[in-house]
Design an enzyme around this catalytic site. Structure first.
Site, short mmCIF file in Angstrom:
data_model
loop_
_atom_site.label_atom_id
_atom_site.label_comp_id
_atom_site.label_asym_id
_atom_site.label_seq_id
_atom_site.Cartn_x
_atom_site.Cartn_y
_atom_site.Cartn_z
N HIS A 162 0.84 -1.20 0.00
CA HIS A 162 0.00 0.00 0.00
C HIS A 162 0.87 1.25 0.00
CE1 HIS A 162 -3.27 -2.49 2.24
NE2 HIS A 162 -3.78 -2.16 1.07
N CYS A 249 -2.88 0.36 10.10
CA CYS A 249 -3.99 -0.44 9.57
C CYS A 249 -4.91 -1.01 10.62
CB CYS A 249 -3.46 -1.55 8.68
SG CYS A 249 -2.22 -2.54 9.46
#
Ligand code: CIR
Length: 264
Positions: A162, A249
């Site tokens: 990511h 996250c």
């Protein structure tokens, strides 16, 4: 006073079946993972957050990584459409919780978007063009955000999962970055702290309550951050790292200014 709410979700008993892209599968100690996650929640509380913890789901191996299923801005929340098909049902439990705090918009097919790809720096929103987030997802986010005065731009990432594997904010307009994975020039005029070359995964920290929640496994980059004046609070997330997770996250931060119904 502004309340800071951190939405988390328990470690799934099915975590061994998590998605993996850049890492080889290694056995995950579920009990240790859950204990590390509780310590992470405790670190959030220590920095002034109220933790709202959603129940673990055995059928959603990656659901502890709530960041990917939604975005929370001051003005609006966005329920994403995660790039990995196995992760799409994660959004169902989150949408009603977010609706308690924000108006909620949704990313629709064919768009895909993972929250791990979304980095907000002031009114600029950078979105990783990754294996998980596509042009349609980025365009849809742009259309949702422009009425609130945000610009949304796609940023190519390479070699990592990511955008926020490659870069996160560690202070006002200050970023920690692995330049091998993202082009630093796109973030001008932000100040950049480079990860230590021996710690390529060290660019993910969670800025909350005036400090940076940061993995204990990157002491060299931690030293660089502290030298630059960043207050670092370390957490051991070794088992979550085996699932390709990091610290941003595992929560969604909702800054809740005093409003109707809130004690002042
Ligand atoms: C996945 O591949 O989707 C999960 N195993 C890890 C997601 C980590 N998310 C994040 O860093 N935002």
């Amino acid at each position: 006073m502004t309340r800071t709410i951190a939405i988390t979700r328990g470690v799934s008993p099915g975590m061994a079946r998590c998605e993996l892209t850049h890492l080889a599968r290694a056995p995950i100690d579920l009990e240790l993972a859950a204990a590390q996650h509780r310590a992470y929640e405790q670190a959030l509380r220590g920095l002034g957050c109220e933790v709202v913890s959603l129940a673990a789901d055995p059928d959603l191996p990656d659901s502890v990584f709530v960041e990917d299923a939604a975005l929370v801005f001051d003005d609006i929340a966005v329920v994403t459409r995660p790039g990995a098909v196995s992760r799409r049902p994660e959004t169902e439990a989150l949408a009603p919780v977010l609706a308690q705090y924000r108006r909620v918009s949704f990313i629709a097919p064919p768009g895909t978007l993972d929250g791990g790809d979304v980095l907000r720096v002031g009114r600029r929103v950078f979105v990783g063009i990754s294996g998980r987030s596509n042009e349609s997802g980025i365009e849809q986010l742009g259309a949702i955000m422009w009425p609130y005065g945000y610009t949304v731009s796609g940023v190519p990432v390479r070699g990592c999962l990511h955008l926020k594997s490659a870069v996160t904010e560690v202070g006002p307009s200050t970023l920690v970055m692995n330049r091998a994975w993202v082009d630093a020039g796109l973030f001008r005029p932000a100040t950049i702290i480079d990860v230590d070359p021996a710690e390529p995964h060290a660019a993910n920290g969670l800025l909350v309550g005036g400090a940076l929640i940061y993995p204990a496994s990157f002491p060299r980059t931690q030293e660089r951050l502290e030298r630059a004046g960043v207050r670092v609070v370390t957490v051991d997330v070794s088992e979550l790292q085996k699932a390709e997770g990091a610290v941003t996250c595992c929560c969604l931060i909702v800054a809740q200014p005093p409003g109707e119904g809130d004690p002042r």
